[in-house]
Design an enzyme around this catalytic site. Structure first.
Site, mmCIF file in Angstrom:
data_model
loop_
_atom_site.group_PDB
_atom_site.id
_atom_site.type_symbol
_atom_site.label_atom_id
_atom_site.label_comp_id
_atom_site.label_asym_id
_atom_site.label_seq_id
_atom_site.Cartn_x
_atom_site.Cartn_y
_atom_site.Cartn_z
ATOM 1 C CG HIS A 72 -11.967 7.650 19.938
ATOM 2 N ND1 HIS A 72 -11.747 8.309 19.489
ATOM 3 C CD2 HIS A 72 -13.822 6.768 19.608
ATOM 4 C CE1 HIS A 72 -11.943 8.398 18.186
ATOM 5 N NE2 HIS A 72 -13.501 7.334 18.451
ATOM 6 C CE1 TYR A 216 -6.386 16.802 21.465
ATOM 7 C CE2 TYR A 216 -6.293 14.619 21.007
ATOM 8 C CZ TYR A 216 -7.071 15.927 21.502
ATOM 9 O OH TYR A 216 -8.906 16.291 22.367
ATOM 10 N N PRO A 308 -10.615 24.100 23.640
ATOM 11 C CG PRO A 308 -10.578 24.089 21.674
ATOM 12 C CD PRO A 308 -10.487 24.954 22.343
ATOM 13 C CE LYS A 312 -10.832 17.009 31.134
ATOM 14 N NZ LYS A 312 -11.721 15.684 29.759
ATOM 15 C CE1 TYR A 400 -8.373 14.118 25.490
ATOM 16 C CE2 TYR A 400 -10.186 12.895 25.376
ATOM 17 C CZ TYR A 400 -9.094 13.661 24.861
ATOM 18 O OH TYR A 400 -9.919 14.112 23.169
#
Ligand code: PHB
Length: 424
Positions: A72, A216, A308, A312, A400
């Site tokens: 991704h 998100y 979550p 990580k 991220y």
């Protein structure tokens, strides 16, 4: 039984450790409470940081990840009915993430270790550790263990005798509920805990993906996340009451809630499918300091838990054992303890930064229903800022995809190269 490194727990931390040690010529025995089949089929989180994916690839266990996992190049943040994409390679100088289930990573590691003659004892429960402050620490365990998830109890075959492994070092990779952490004496152990007033309702769905990259979303009704497992299986979550019960949520109610939270002004629609698993994930931040006592080293969830939202968990486990494997390699090759002595400090620097990121993502993306609108408006302003300022998007993106590994003292490029070349 005698080994160099006794590893309690055959999840990602324990298995990556056993694999790295093997590549450096160090022997280990892994004890895993669950059966191989249960570990391999229990769906867990699935985002690998750039560096985690690289490590698996460089050490010869990334082949199926590259074939079946999905790379991704970004994620979407959604609020106010609009979706904003963050382009990771563009923001971080080419770094990206892989979506590949944790249980798949572990499955590949079991196969690699067993093929090389590695020892993994499944359905074995560690019952105690001793002599941790001597050069020969010991792990007691019993075979034939069965975890009763309803009662949260471990049962044994009636004729299972207690056995013992004598080691040079013990790695406590047995997760948050494992026994290892309790062997760091209470007078030196500090536990930092933060619980959040919500959980995640997770579903697994048979059907095609609704989106190419993760979404998100913050909505007045609460957080929602669209993730994936494979072209045929999708993973979705929405914020819920942590004490809720999956039985309160018939399929239709779940789809209505997800649709409401994920609706956009551009008329995007969520693809439905058959829901074949529902679960509620608790949200917690937890850090145990120090992560080492005598010859016991904690790694992964045994030492720290992150909510979550930042994806990580598994990545931190891998980062820990990377440091531990370097330290043990240095010890066995030169007798030097420098990396091992600094283990806790080295790992905790990364753990605290990842905890900060996970806490920040969680705070920005969830509804705190018992607080006033001021907080919610600040969250929306923060999302607006993060998606419109290059500096702010870069900060999210670099966290991220994974902050660079802290070099462990003495962990030279040469040392890392040895692990990589041993696989070829
Ligand atoms: C998942 O796919 O399970 C997942 C993805 C991203 C997260 C958490 C979980 O932040």
């Amino acid at each position: 039984m005698r080994t160099q490194v006794g590893i309690v727990g055959g999840g990602p931390a324990g298995m990556v450790l056993s694999h790295l040690l093997h590549l450096r010529g160090i022997e280990s025995v892994v004890l895993e409470l669950r059966s191989r089949q249960v570990v391999e089929t229990t769906v867990r989180a699935g985002v690998l940081e750039h560096g985690t994916a690289e490590l698996l690839r460089q050490t010869g266990v990334g082949e199926r990840m590259d074939r079946e996992g999905a790379v991704h190049h970004g994620v979407n943040l959604q609020f106010g009915g609009r979706r904003h994409r963050l382009d990771f390679p563009e923001l971080t100088g080419g770094r990206k993430i892989w979506v590949y289930g944790q249980q798949e990573v572990v499955k590949d590691l079991y196969a690699a270790r067993l093929q090389e003659g590695g020892q993994i004892i499944f359905e074995a429960a560690a019952t105690g550790l001793r002599d941790l402050d001597t050069p020969t620490p010991k792990i007691r365990f019993r075979r034939g263990a069965q975890l009763d998830p309803e009662a949260g109890e471990i049962r044994f075959h009636a004729d299972a005798e207690e056995e013992e492994i004598t080691c040079d070092f013990v790695a406590g990779c047995d997760g948050y509920f494992g026994v290892s952490r309790s062997y760091i004496p209470e007078d030196v152990r500090k536990e930092h805990v933060r619980t959040y007033p919500f959980g995640w309702f997770g579903i697994l769905v048979e059907g095609p993906p609704s989106t190419e990259e993760l979404i998100y979303a913050l909505h007045e009704r609460g957080f929602a996340l669209v993730s994936t497992r494979s072209p045929e299986i999708q993973r979705l979550y929405f914020q819920c009451d942590p004490h809720d019960d999956v039985d309160n949520w018939p399929d239709e109610r779940i789809w209505e809630e997800l649709q409401a939270r994920l609706e956009t002004d551009e008329g995007w629609t969520l693809k439905k499918g058959r829901i074949f698993q529902k679960d509620i994930v608790q949200m917690r931040s937890f850090i145990c300091e120090p992560m080492q006592h005598g010859r016991l080293f904690l790694a992964g969830d045994a030492a720290h838990i992150v909510p979550p939202t930042g994806a990580k968990g598994m990545n931190l486990a891998v980062a820990d054992v990377r440091v531990l494997a370097s330290g043990l390699t240095e010890f066995y090759t030169s007798g030097d303890n420098a990396i091992l002595d600094a283990y806790s400090e080295t790992c905790l620097r990364r753990v605290w930064k990842a905890s900060r990121f996970s806490w920040w993502m969680t705070s920005m993306l969830h509804r705190f229903h018992d607080e006033d609108d001021f907080r919610y408006r600040l969250q929306l302003a923060e999302l607006d800022y993060v998606t419109s300022s290059r500096a702010a998007s870069t900060s999210l993106a670099e966290n991220y995809v994974g902050l660079p590994m802290e070099p462990a003292p003495g962990d030279t490029a040469n040392n890392r190269g040895r692990a990589a070349s041993a696989s070829t």
